[in-house]
Design an enzyme around this catalytic site. Sequence first.
Site, PDB file in Angstrom:
ATOM      1  N   VAL A 389       0.839  -1.202   0.000  1.00 22.15           N
ATOM      2  CA  VAL A 389       0.000   0.000   0.000  1.00 22.15           C
ATOM      3  C   VAL A 389       0.872   1.248   0.000  1.00 22.15           C
ATOM      4  O   VAL A 389       1.932   1.289   0.619  1.00 22.15           O
ATOM      5  CB  VAL A 389      -0.957   0.038   1.218  1.00 22.15           C
ATOM      6  CG1 VAL A 389      -1.976  -1.069   1.135  1.00 22.15           C
ATOM      7  CG2 VAL A 389      -0.189  -0.034   2.523  1.00 22.15           C
ATOM      8  N   ASP A 390       0.424   2.251  -0.692  1.00 23.00           N
ATOM      9  CA  ASP A 390       0.994   3.589  -0.590  1.00 23.00           C
ATOM     10  C   ASP A 390       0.416   4.232   0.670  1.00 23.00           C
ATOM     11  O   ASP A 390      -0.614   3.796   1.180  1.00 23.00           O
ATOM     12  CB  ASP A 390       0.617   4.385  -1.846  1.00 23.00           C
ATOM     13  CG  ASP A 390       1.081   5.822  -1.770  1.00 23.00           C
ATOM     14  OD1 ASP A 390       2.252   6.033  -1.436  1.00 23.00           O
ATOM     15  OD2 ASP A 390       0.265   6.717  -2.028  1.00 23.00           O
ATOM     16  N   LYS A 391       1.068   5.254   1.178  1.00 21.83           N
ATOM     17  CA  LYS A 391       0.565   5.915   2.387  1.00 21.83           C
ATOM     18  C   LYS A 391      -0.395   7.044   2.052  1.00 21.83           C
ATOM     19  O   LYS A 391      -1.574   7.005   2.392  1.00 21.83           O
ATOM     20  CB  LYS A 391       1.725   6.459   3.233  1.00 21.83           C
ATOM     21  CG  LYS A 391       1.247   7.168   4.523  1.00 21.83           C
ATOM     22  CD  LYS A 391       2.399   7.725   5.313  1.00 21.83           C
ATOM     23  CE  LYS A 391       2.925   9.007   4.700  1.00 21.83           C
ATOM     24  NZ  LYS A 391       1.976  10.143   4.806  1.00 21.83           N
ATOM     25  N   THR A 392       0.116   8.039   1.345  1.00 19.82           N
ATOM     26  CA  THR A 392      -0.666   9.249   1.111  1.00 19.82           C
ATOM     27  C   THR A 392      -1.829   8.983   0.165  1.00 19.82           C
ATOM     28  O   THR A 392      -1.630   8.532  -0.958  1.00 19.82           O
ATOM     29  CB  THR A 392       0.231  10.357   0.538  1.00 19.82           C
ATOM     30  OG1 THR A 392       1.340  10.543   1.407  1.00 19.82           O
ATOM     31  CG2 THR A 392      -0.543  11.657   0.402  1.00 19.82           C
TER      32      THR A 392
END
Length: 702
Positions: A389-392
């Site tokens: 997963v990406d964070k932002t």
Amino acid sequence: MIYTCPMHPQIEQDKPGNCPICGMTLEPKNIVAGNDEENTELRDMTRRFRIGAALSVPVLILAMWHIVPSAPRWVEGDLSRWAQFILSTPVVLWCGWPFFQRGWQSIVNRSLNMFTLIAIGVGAAYFYSAAVMLLPQIFPPSFVAHGKIGIYFEAAATITVLVLLGQVLELRARSKTGSAIRALLDLAPNTARVIRDGEERDVPLDDVQKGDRLRIRPGEKVPVDGRVIEGRTSIDESMITGEPMPVGKTKGDRVTGGTVNQTGTMVIEAERVGSETVLSQIVEMVGQAQRSRAPIQGLADKVASWFVPAVIAIAVITFAVWALVGKEPRFVYAIVNAVAVLIIACPCALGLATPMSVMVGVGRGAQAGVLIKKAEAIELMEKVRTLVVDKTGTLTEGHPRLTTIILADSISEEELLAAAASVEQNSEHPLAAAIVRGAKERGIRLPAVSDFQSTTGGGVTGQIDGRRVLVGKLEFLRSQGIADSEKLEAKAADLQKQGQTAIFVAFDDHAAGIVAVADPIKESTPGAVEQLHKLGLKVIMLTGDNERTARAVAQKLGIDEVEAGVAPQHKNERVRELREHSNVVAMAGDGINDAPALAAADVGIAMGTGTDVAMESAGITLLKGDLRGIEKAIRLSRAMMSNIRQNLFFAFIYNSLGVPIAAGVLYPFFGILLSPIIAGVAMSLSSVSVIGNALRLRNIRL
């Protein structure tokens, strides 16, 4: 208009016709609002079925009435036989004509399918019986039983009607799978109120162009995607977000076509029209997914490719064996049993097993906010064990917000925030915008600022009511002669450990406090991560953000692994590495920088709140933009694949057991033979069972 086969989407042509592979009628590739063309085949098959059924019932009664003890003698006479011939002829030659056409095309195209078996089986029963009626002298005496040569018009007519019934049920089921698309299409209004040359008038939706100004009144649907340029209102965006609460809209806010205006009147500027709107893209994605082929369908195709020739060979062998060693009249039994083999072996259930589940499942996913672009993606979702997963924008909301205010002097929070926001409103930095937005949300009035100055990478200064205000990094304040900022350093460090960015504020020569800004974690994210862990997934965060912030977010959420400061090209490489060492890897992201990684993963999952590039690179899009959609996608995948396996099992077991019985293997031991009519009933029931099982997916809970 492009037409394609629902079972073989690689077949496309610019006019109606039949699929050269399976013989099914091609249907429009794109469903258009108000277009009823997709029901043409259903209406035709329904009419043929009704007429065929009306004519077949008396044929069946006449053929079977002789078993009644008190039946009159004429029932077995020539009058009854000629009546069966006359009544069954239109049933076979008109009602069943599409099957003969498709069967012939399958032979010409060297792509044998279920219509090959139907055409040969029904044709053999009918034309043999017709020859008996018209040219009885050509048959040898061995064909005579009880003084007459047997006829099988009731088998030919009844099988034709049963196959027509199966087609009608299948077509109705297929039309139901398109209900998700039609429901989405119905969300868009047919007209829009355009403001041109100072006048307002209603025009068809297709006439709206980019840049047009549109007025939307209370209770009306937003016609296209655009931006509010006048007015204030609230909009029901549940069709996009799934959230029931209306969202406030004012000048500068974006609106989406198909959403419903609630209370106020507004004027918007059209930015995306026609096929460019979010609604149109959703419709296109759902349509593509329903036409896409899951890899497991290759198994059914391979089986069908050898199954049909094998069945024809078994029918020939059955005929030969019964003709040589069967009981008298041998040739009659040979024909009847060969026809039964052809009919019961019809692989229509096998052909429906995968596409029906895919079409129904994709529609169910669309209702739950899970848009499936490719059937392959939803098949792989059940095997995913690693989620990147990406964070932002994926774990977090994607835009910074004011989170904390810490005071160092005898000053109120309101005074500190008012000063900081007043100076920062002249800055273009994203964090400055978050501070200004936070002050406005609190209803704080911002005083006038003079002598504004900005230092790149440091901070800003300005004069408010004769007092110098400084806002920026700790190093910036020190460079400006602020000496007492040390008392705030420990508190700033604590904020940074929590993933917040600390921005120092000073008045004249003294540090006044800290305003902290962070990208908040979405409310739904903690629960979603917990559920993903329960489903057996390992969650890895890949982000371009700094190590401290990334680890703070990961610690709050219980993320298994964290890799911070990862550039977009390295995300792609890291996903490829994980694929080499893991079973199946899914990647979830929302930005342009995530697109390469989304494409590199086994399954790319885009947030519907993200960029178009990310959605184009992904196999699945989550309309609501949070990780709970991944849990839904996994549950949907597991339900769909289980459903497909059940369908394939039904089809394989049915054909494996039915063909030997129809061939007569039980006759020497138990005296059991399978009538072609019973074979036709069983064949239809197998298709109905597959269709019914697939339609259960419409009611699964995600």
